[in-house]
Design a protein around this motif. Structure first.
Motif, short mmCIF file in Angstrom:
data_model
loop_
_atom_site.label_atom_id
_atom_site.label_comp_id
_atom_site.label_asym_id
_atom_site.label_seq_id
_atom_site.Cartn_x
_atom_site.Cartn_y
_atom_site.Cartn_z
N ASP A 68 0.81 -1.22 0.00
CA ASP A 68 0.00 0.00 0.00
C ASP A 68 0.84 1.26 0.00
N SER A 69 2.15 1.13 -0.15
CA SER A 69 3.02 2.30 -0.24
C SER A 69 2.99 2.88 -1.65
N ASP A 70 3.47 4.12 -1.77
CA ASP A 70 3.45 4.78 -3.07
C ASP A 70 4.40 4.10 -4.05
N LYS A 71 4.09 4.27 -5.32
CA LYS A 71 4.81 3.59 -6.40
C LYS A 71 5.19 4.60 -7.47
N PRO A 72 6.20 5.44 -7.20
CA PRO A 72 6.57 6.45 -8.19
C PRO A 72 7.07 5.82 -9.49
N VAL A 73 6.82 6.51 -10.59
CA VAL A 73 7.30 6.05 -11.89
C VAL A 73 8.82 6.20 -11.92
N ASP A 74 9.50 5.19 -12.42
CA ASP A 74 10.97 5.19 -12.44
C ASP A 74 11.46 5.79 -13.76
N ARG A 75 11.55 7.10 -13.82
CA ARG A 75 11.97 7.76 -15.06
C ARG A 75 13.48 7.91 -15.18
N GLU A 78 16.70 5.58 -10.87
CA GLU A 78 17.15 5.69 -9.50
C GLU A 78 16.03 5.62 -8.47
N GLN A 79 14.78 5.66 -8.92
CA GLN A 79 13.67 5.66 -7.97
C GLN A 79 13.63 4.40 -7.12
N TYR A 80 14.16 3.31 -7.65
CA TYR A 80 14.14 2.04 -6.92
C TYR A 80 15.54 1.50 -6.66
N SER A 81 16.53 2.38 -6.72
CA SER A 81 17.85 1.95 -6.25
C SER A 81 17.73 1.66 -4.77
N LYS A 82 18.55 0.75 -4.28
CA LYS A 82 18.48 0.43 -2.86
C LYS A 82 18.95 1.61 -2.02
N ARG A 83 19.75 2.49 -2.61
CA ARG A 83 20.15 3.71 -1.89
C ARG A 83 18.93 4.61 -1.67
N THR A 84 18.13 4.80 -2.71
CA THR A 84 16.91 5.61 -2.59
C THR A 84 15.94 4.97 -1.60
N MET A 85 15.75 3.67 -1.72
CA MET A 85 14.82 2.97 -0.83
C MET A 85 15.34 2.96 0.61
N GLY A 86 16.65 2.91 0.77
CA GLY A 86 17.24 2.99 2.10
C GLY A 86 17.06 4.37 2.72
N LEU A 162 9.26 -4.97 -22.20
CA LEU A 162 8.97 -6.40 -22.30
C LEU A 162 8.69 -7.06 -20.95
N PRO A 163 9.53 -6.87 -19.91
CA PRO A 163 9.22 -7.55 -18.65
C PRO A 163 7.85 -7.18 -18.10
N GLU A 164 7.54 -5.89 -18.13
CA GLU A 164 6.25 -5.43 -17.62
C GLU A 164 5.10 -6.03 -18.41
N GLN A 165 5.27 -6.13 -19.73
CA GLN A 165 4.21 -6.68 -20.58
C GLN A 165 4.01 -8.17 -20.30
N PRO A 206 4.91 -2.62 -12.55
CA PRO A 206 6.00 -1.74 -13.02
C PRO A 206 7.02 -1.41 -11.94
N SER A 207 6.56 -1.17 -10.72
CA SER A 207 7.50 -0.80 -9.66
C SER A 207 8.32 -1.99 -9.17
N ILE A 208 7.71 -3.17 -9.15
CA ILE A 208 8.47 -4.37 -8.76
C ILE A 208 9.56 -4.64 -9.79
N VAL A 209 9.21 -4.53 -11.06
CA VAL A 209 10.22 -4.72 -12.11
C VAL A 209 11.32 -3.68 -11.99
N ALA A 210 10.94 -2.44 -11.69
CA ALA A 210 11.94 -1.37 -11.55
C ALA A 210 12.89 -1.65 -10.39
N ASP A 211 12.36 -2.21 -9.32
CA ASP A 211 13.20 -2.59 -8.18
C ASP A 211 14.25 -3.62 -8.61
N TYR A 212 13.82 -4.65 -9.31
CA TYR A 212 14.74 -5.68 -9.78
C TYR A 212 15.70 -5.13 -10.84
N ARG A 213 15.21 -4.28 -11.72
CA ARG A 213 16.07 -3.72 -12.76
C ARG A 213 17.21 -2.91 -12.14
#
Length: 292
Positions: A68-75, A78-86, A162-165, A206-213
């Motif tokens: 239920d947390s926010d899911k910003p678009v990863d443009r 860096e939005q889902y780098s572990k540094r940002t998430m940390g 492709l991964p998201e699709q 999309p955000s889960i894929v961005a985390d892994y990417r």
């Protein structure tokens, strides 16, 4: 209605510009933040969190991009780098008045925890990592046909599109594959919790894929920089893992020792979702860590 951890207060906490995390909080005493893995939410900690809250302040967020947390678009990648998430986690702890805190993470949450501890050694007092290797080591040890166990890592490392699709075409089948295949005890994840996990993932492809990417790109850069600089985890570290190192041909303890001079490494006999399958063992190890 989405399940909740009984006895925990639920809040929305802003941790960055335009990003708020949903967090469950309970207890009093020295703080510990628990970070969930894939494909789960904070609910994976329900057994462990309830026990620890008897004498600790326990903070259980849904990570950025999950639950239920926010899911910003990863443009920017860096939005889902572990540094940002940390940085989210440091801001979250500060919002509850904690400048210093212990940190435990499972799977993806463990990667966030490791990066947070490397970037903020003055904030993280103790670190527990459940069933994961640091990002740089994870990619180094996977090779040949044994790497098929991590096929999803390679799929979600591909450029956006492709991964998201592919995953979005049948999200329940994709995420259920891991929930069912990585669990030795199917009863450890009851039907309502399983349904909550699938619903959360379905809404977050999309955000889960961005985390892994990020783990195949910017996260590796950050790990390489730390290794080149000789940076290590300065706090007491407990690592709990399945014995999958033997199957893949590496020594997990040795890999972890290079990052954590003050290390306790234990093998846990259960499936991947150890906080749900073997909560008593995780509680014991976490409580021992908090006394170090």
């Amino acid at each position: 209605m989405t399940p909740r951890i009984p006895g925990f207060d639920y809040q929305r906490v802003t941790v960055a510009d335009g990003v708020a995390l949903t967090v469950a909080v309970a207890g009093s005493g020295s703080p510990i933040v628990l970070l969930h893995g894939f494909p789960q939410t904070h609910l994976m900690w329900r057994h462990v969190a309830a026990d620890l809250a008897t004498d600790h302040t326990v903070i259980c967020p849904d990570l950025r991009g999950y639950g239920d947390s926010d899911k910003p678009v990863d443009r920017d990648g860096e939005q889902y780098s572990k540094r940002t998430m940390g940085n989210d986690i440091v801001a979250l702890a500060q919002a509850f008045g904690h400048e210093r805190f212990a940190l435990a993470g499972h799977d993806r949450g463990a990667l966030v925890a490791i990066r947070t501890a490397l970037d903020h050694p003055d904030r993280v007092t103790r670190l527990a990592s459940l069933d994961v290797l640091p990002t740089l080591d994870m990619w180094d040890v996977m090779h040949g046909v044994t790497a098929a166990i991590g096929f999803h890592l390679y799929l979600m490392a591909q450029p956006p599109g492709l991964p998201e699709q592919l995953i979005g075409a049948s999200p329940d089948a994709f995420f259920a594959y891991f929930l069912d295949g990585w669990t030795r005890d199917p009863q450890a994840i009851p039907a309502d919790i399983r349904a909550a996990y699938l619903a959360a993932c379905r809404a977050a492809v999309p955000s889960i894929v961005a985390d892994y990417r990020a783990s195949a790109n910017i996260d590796i850069e950050h790990d390489r920089a730390d290794r080149a600089a000789g940076n290590t985890l300065r706090m007491p570290v407990t690592v709990l893992q399945q014995d999958w190192g033997a199957a893949l041909g590496f020594d997990a303890r040795a890999l972890w020792s290079a990052w954590a001079p003050d290390l306790r490494h234990e093998t846990v006999t259960c499936g991947h979702f150890m906080a749900e399958e073997s909560p008593a063992e995780i509680i014991r190890a976490t409580r021992e860590l908090m006394k170090r």
